[in-house]
Design a protein around this motif. Structure first.
Motif, PDB file in Angstrom:
ATOM      1  N   ASP A   1     104.377 -55.272  -8.095  1.00  0.00           N
ATOM      2  CA  ASP A   1     103.907 -55.974  -9.286  1.00  0.00           C
ATOM      3  C   ASP A   1     103.002 -55.057 -10.096  1.00  0.00           C
ATOM      4  O   ASP A   1     102.543 -54.001  -9.617  1.00  0.00           O
ATOM      5  CB  ASP A   1     103.176 -57.267  -8.903  1.00  0.00           C
ATOM      6  CG  ASP A   1     101.952 -57.002  -8.045  1.00  0.00           C
ATOM      7  OD1 ASP A   1     100.967 -56.476  -8.570  1.00  0.00           O
ATOM      8  OD2 ASP A   1     101.995 -57.318  -6.839  1.00  0.00           O
ATOM      9  N   ASP A   2     102.738 -55.443 -11.331  1.00  0.00           N
ATOM     10  CA  ASP A   2     102.006 -54.569 -12.251  1.00  0.00           C
ATOM     11  C   ASP A   2     100.579 -54.291 -11.796  1.00  0.00           C
ATOM     12  O   ASP A   2     100.067 -53.188 -11.972  1.00  0.00           O
ATOM     13  CB  ASP A   2     102.003 -55.183 -13.651  1.00  0.00           C
ATOM     14  CG  ASP A   2     103.374 -55.149 -14.295  1.00  0.00           C
ATOM     15  OD1 ASP A   2     103.868 -54.042 -14.567  1.00  0.00           O
ATOM     16  OD2 ASP A   2     103.955 -56.222 -14.512  1.00  0.00           O
ATOM     17  N   LYS A   3      99.918 -55.299 -11.229  1.00  0.00           N
ATOM     18  CA  LYS A   3      98.548 -55.090 -10.760  1.00  0.00           C
ATOM     19  C   LYS A   3      98.521 -54.057  -9.631  1.00  0.00           C
ATOM     20  O   LYS A   3      97.700 -53.125  -9.638  1.00  0.00           O
ATOM     21  CB  LYS A   3      97.956 -56.410 -10.284  1.00  0.00           C
ATOM     22  CG  LYS A   3      96.520 -56.290  -9.785  1.00  0.00           C
ATOM     23  CD  LYS A   3      95.969 -57.641  -9.367  1.00  0.00           C
ATOM     24  CE  LYS A   3      94.538 -57.509  -8.850  1.00  0.00           C
ATOM     25  NZ  LYS A   3      93.994 -58.828  -8.425  1.00  0.00           N
TER      26      LYS A   3
ATOM     27  N   ARG B   1     100.803 -51.804  -8.958  1.00  0.00           N
ATOM     28  CA  ARG B   1     101.220 -50.509  -9.497  1.00  0.00           C
ATOM     29  C   ARG B   1     100.036 -49.771 -10.123  1.00  0.00           C
ATOM     30  O   ARG B   1      99.848 -48.580  -9.907  1.00  0.00           O
ATOM     31  CB  ARG B   1     102.335 -50.720 -10.522  1.00  0.00           C
ATOM     32  CG  ARG B   1     102.812 -49.442 -11.202  1.00  0.00           C
ATOM     33  CD  ARG B   1     103.861 -49.741 -12.260  1.00  0.00           C
ATOM     34  NE  ARG B   1     104.217 -48.551 -13.008  1.00  0.00           N
ATOM     35  CZ  ARG B   1     105.071 -47.641 -12.593  1.00  0.00           C
ATOM     36  NH1 ARG B   1     105.676 -47.804 -11.438  1.00  0.00           N
ATOM     37  NH2 ARG B   1     105.341 -46.590 -13.336  1.00  0.00           N
ATOM     38  N   PHE B   2      99.234 -50.506 -10.911  1.00  0.00           N
ATOM     39  CA  PHE B   2      98.063 -49.888 -11.537  1.00  0.00           C
ATOM     40  C   PHE B   2      97.090 -49.378 -10.476  1.00  0.00           C
ATOM     41  O   PHE B   2      96.536 -48.278 -10.590  1.00  0.00           O
ATOM     42  CB  PHE B   2      97.380 -50.896 -12.458  1.00  0.00           C
ATOM     43  CG  PHE B   2      96.152 -50.351 -13.135  1.00  0.00           C
ATOM     44  CD1 PHE B   2      96.256 -49.596 -14.294  1.00  0.00           C
ATOM     45  CD2 PHE B   2      94.896 -50.586 -12.610  1.00  0.00           C
ATOM     46  CE1 PHE B   2      95.129 -49.085 -14.904  1.00  0.00           C
ATOM     47  CE2 PHE B   2      93.757 -50.084 -13.215  1.00  0.00           C
ATOM     48  CZ  PHE B   2      93.875 -49.331 -14.376  1.00  0.00           C
TER      49      PHE B   2
ATOM     50  N   ARG C   1     106.864 -50.123 -19.180  1.00  0.00           N
ATOM     51  CA  ARG C   1     107.632 -49.243 -18.305  1.00  0.00           C
ATOM     52  C   ARG C   1     109.083 -49.181 -18.754  1.00  0.00           C
ATOM     53  O   ARG C   1     109.733 -50.208 -18.940  1.00  0.00           O
ATOM     54  CB  ARG C   1     107.558 -49.736 -16.863  1.00  0.00           C
ATOM     55  CG  ARG C   1     106.179 -49.602 -16.250  1.00  0.00           C
ATOM     56  CD  ARG C   1     106.192 -50.137 -14.841  1.00  0.00           C
ATOM     57  NE  ARG C   1     106.390 -51.577 -14.838  1.00  0.00           N
ATOM     58  CZ  ARG C   1     106.730 -52.265 -13.755  1.00  0.00           C
ATOM     59  NH1 ARG C   1     106.947 -51.647 -12.614  1.00  0.00           N
ATOM     60  NH2 ARG C   1     106.881 -53.569 -13.812  1.00  0.00           N
TER      61      ARG C   1
ATOM     62  N   LEU D   1      98.927 -53.291 -20.540  1.00  0.00           N
ATOM     63  CA  LEU D   1      99.557 -52.493 -19.499  1.00  0.00           C
ATOM     64  C   LEU D   1     100.650 -51.653 -20.126  1.00  0.00           C
ATOM     65  O   LEU D   1     101.340 -52.103 -21.042  1.00  0.00           O
ATOM     66  CB  LEU D   1     100.156 -53.391 -18.418  1.00  0.00           C
ATOM     67  CG  LEU D   1      99.149 -54.172 -17.573  1.00  0.00           C
ATOM     68  CD1 LEU D   1      99.880 -55.000 -16.528  1.00  0.00           C
ATOM     69  CD2 LEU D   1      98.163 -53.230 -16.892  1.00  0.00           C
TER      70      LEU D   1
ATOM     71  N   ARG E   1     111.681 -57.476 -17.873  1.00  0.00           N
ATOM     72  CA  ARG E   1     110.609 -57.399 -16.885  1.00  0.00           C
ATOM     73  C   ARG E   1     109.532 -56.414 -17.314  1.00  0.00           C
ATOM     74  O   ARG E   1     108.341 -56.642 -17.127  1.00  0.00           O
ATOM     75  CB  ARG E   1     111.194 -56.993 -15.528  1.00  0.00           C
ATOM     76  CG  ARG E   1     110.162 -56.875 -14.412  1.00  0.00           C
ATOM     77  CD  ARG E   1     110.821 -56.831 -13.048  1.00  0.00           C
ATOM     78  NE  ARG E   1     111.802 -55.780 -12.938  1.00  0.00           N
ATOM     79  CZ  ARG E   1     111.490 -54.512 -12.617  1.00  0.00           C
ATOM     80  NH1 ARG E   1     110.234 -54.186 -12.408  1.00  0.00           N
ATOM     81  NH2 ARG E   1     112.429 -53.603 -12.512  1.00  0.00           N
ATOM     82  N   ALA E   2     109.953 -55.304 -17.901  1.00  0.00           N
ATOM     83  CA  ALA E   2     108.985 -54.292 -18.332  1.00  0.00           C
ATOM     84  C   ALA E   2     108.127 -54.800 -19.475  1.00  0.00           C
ATOM     85  O   ALA E   2     106.943 -54.498 -19.558  1.00  0.00           O
ATOM     86  CB  ALA E   2     109.716 -53.020 -18.761  1.00  0.00           C
TER      87      ALA E   2
ATOM     88  N   MET F   1     104.913 -58.159 -19.097  1.00  0.00           N
ATOM     89  CA  MET F   1     103.544 -58.062 -18.614  1.00  0.00           C
ATOM     90  C   MET F   1     102.679 -57.121 -19.456  1.00  0.00           C
ATOM     91  O   MET F   1     101.624 -56.710 -19.016  1.00  0.00           O
ATOM     92  CB  MET F   1     103.560 -57.574 -17.169  1.00  0.00           C
ATOM     93  CG  MET F   1     104.281 -58.476 -16.207  1.00  0.00           C
ATOM     94  SD  MET F   1     103.444 -60.049 -15.999  1.00  0.00           S
ATOM     95  CE  MET F   1     102.040 -59.531 -15.036  1.00  0.00           C
ATOM     96  N   CYS F   2     103.080 -56.781 -20.658  1.00  0.00           N
ATOM     97  CA  CYS F   2     102.350 -55.761 -21.406  1.00  0.00           C
ATOM     98  C   CYS F   2     101.004 -56.254 -21.921  1.00  0.00           C
ATOM     99  O   CYS F   2      99.983 -55.637 -21.691  1.00  0.00           O
ATOM    100  CB  CYS F   2     103.209 -55.269 -22.575  1.00  0.00           C
ATOM    101  SG  CYS F   2     102.401 -53.994 -23.557  1.00  0.00           S
TER     102      CYS F   2
END
Length: 470
Positions: free
Chosen positions: A15-17, A19-20, A399, A396, A416-417, A420-421
């Motif tokens: 998930d984005d969190k 990944r960061f 991607r 974010l 999906r990319a 969540m931006c």
């Protein structure tokens, strides 16, 4: 190192969190030269780090410094430092968790308005009571619209010579909830427009009426703010006196103050603050003082509305934003907000760091990390109504889909990319922790405003949508 095909698939589903967080660790290991640890961690988490993958340098190191300061100051023996530092920290620890936004205001759909004619540049609530959810939205095509809670357009105004960059609404309500609303709109051409927004007697329609215009700035007016009410003997006096001053800031290196004697009178220019560089942010601390931030300046600048040589604003004090007290300028403050009780100021920087300070003091109460500010972002920040949370917009990186991945449709990966931006990060002040992220928009959140009477947000984005949160 290679692992099974199933292991690799699981690693890709990050998930984005997470990944960061993985990228921050990899960035730290690379910077410290821990190559073996870097390679092992990269293999274990399945995330590849490249220069520029994070919007700012030393994300993890800055976070460790911040928590080291807190941890080193507490320990088994309690807080350490000066008596004032101890007292300030004890006050922060007394904050009880209140209420904050947790999701869409209407569970049926987070998107109130989509497919607008241009990018959304500013939003503001028109709320005369706690159950009223009307929102203003300015778009880059020089249009201002009023939207209802269902996303319907209730009124529109296009009488502007340049695109609008900022909106504010005069505080009011508390009576019958039917009075007119005053709107301030600041524009790219250096003009500020004051409008009256009226509801028809039968409640069936709304209309805008221009009241005053000023063009004293020579460049973009990036923000304008009405003053809050003065706390006299009762709430009615405070509401009646609210908005009898307003402040504008511009890229022409100046801030301008305007005043009037009563809501029935016109505003007149009351003074100007000239600084060596662009004024990047402002907020009011009560109705008698305001705070400014400017580029190439490591201070917050506190001004009183009266007392200057020409009868205009007078500088009250400067407070250093650097924890060590040095004069190095390593960041710019892009947004400011004052707590409801006027005891704290939150400064959102271009380095993805929010500094919460004691008002009129350099004392840093909290440093908040996790709300990402990219190079061209215009972040927004506000305290919750009870002063226990801070809301901040966050971006974010978008991607790109992986070429050659046949297991996921390209359209699905693009969706999906993008999904969540643009986010809103929510921080609890007592602990300094990020407690929630609201995924808001397909692109960066350009603007955000807090409802004046209940815990609700409105956000706007360059994805040409406006959304409500509660």
């Amino acid at each position: 190192v290679g692992g099974s095909e199933q292991d690799r698939e699981e690693k890709e589903e990050v998930d984005d969190k997470s990944r960061f967080q993985f990228l921050a660790v990899l960035q730290f290991l690379q910077a410290k030269g821990f190559i073996e640890a870097y390679v092992a961690f990269e293999s274990a988490c399945g995330v590849k780090y490249t220069d520029g993958a994070l919007p700012t340098a030393a994300v993890l190191e800055a976070s460790l410094d911040m928590f080291g300061k807190y941890g080193g100051g507490r320990g088994a023996g309690g807080p350490k430092g000066s008596a004032e530092d101890v007292a300030a920290e004890e006050e922060m620890l007394k904050l009880e968790r209140g209420a904050c936004c947790t999701g869409p205001l209407d569970e049926s759909s987070a998107a109130v308005v989509e497919g607008l004619s241009a990018n959304v540049t500013s939003v503001a609530w028109v709320a005369r009571r706690s159950d009223e959810f009307l929102a203003l939205a300015a778009t880059a095509d020089k249009r201002l619209r009023l939207f209802g809670p269902d996303g319907s357009t209730l009124a529109e105004c296009s009488d502007f010579s340049s695109p609008l960059l900022g909106l504010d609404v005069r505080a009011g309500g508390g009576g019958g909830g039917t009075e007119d609303v005053e709107v301030m709109a600041t524009a790219m051409g250096g003009e500020v427009s004051l409008l009256r927004l009226s509801e028809a007697a039968d409640g069936g329609s709304w209309s805008f009426r221009p009241v005053q215009r000023f063009r004293d700035h020579t460049k973009h007016i990036t923000a304008g703010r009405f003053s809050p009410g003065v706390a006299h003997d009762g709430q009615e006096d405070a509401v009646a006196s609210a908005g009898n001053r307003f402040l504008t800031i511009s890229r022409d290196h100046s801030a301008r103050l305007y005043v009037r004697g009563s809501p029935q009178e016109d505003f007149t220019a009351a003074g100007v603050v000239r600084l060596p560089a662009e004024v990047t942010a402002c907020c009011w601390l009560g109705s008698e003082s305001f705070v400014l931030a400017a580029r190439d300046d490591h201070n917050l600048l506190y001004w009183d509305v009266k007392g200057g040589a020409d009868g205009g604003p007078k500088e009250r004090c400067k407070t250093n934003l650097n924890a060590l007290g040095d004069n190095v300028v390593s960041f710019a403050v892009l947004a400011l907000a004052a707590s409801p009780n006027g005891k704290m100021v939150a400064a959102c920087t271009d380095k993805s760091r929010i500094i919460v300070l004691q008002a009129f003091s350099p004392r840093q109460l909290r440093n908040l990390y996790g709300a990402i500010v990219e190079e061209y972002d215009t972040p927004s920040i506000t305290f919750s109504l009870d002063g226990t949370f801070v809301y901040a917009t966050s971006s974010l990186p978008m991607r790109a889909p992986k070429v050659g991945d046949e297991e996921e449709d390209v359209d699905e990966r693009l969706a999906r990319a993008k999904a969540m931006c643009g986010q809103v990060s929510i921080f609890e002040l007592r602990t300094g922790e990020q407690v929630l992220q609201l995924p808001c928009h397909e692109r960066a959140v350009r603007c955000m405003a807090l409802h004046p009477h209940t815990e609700a947000l409105v956000t706007g984005s360059f994805d040409r949508s406006v959304r409500y949160w509660g």
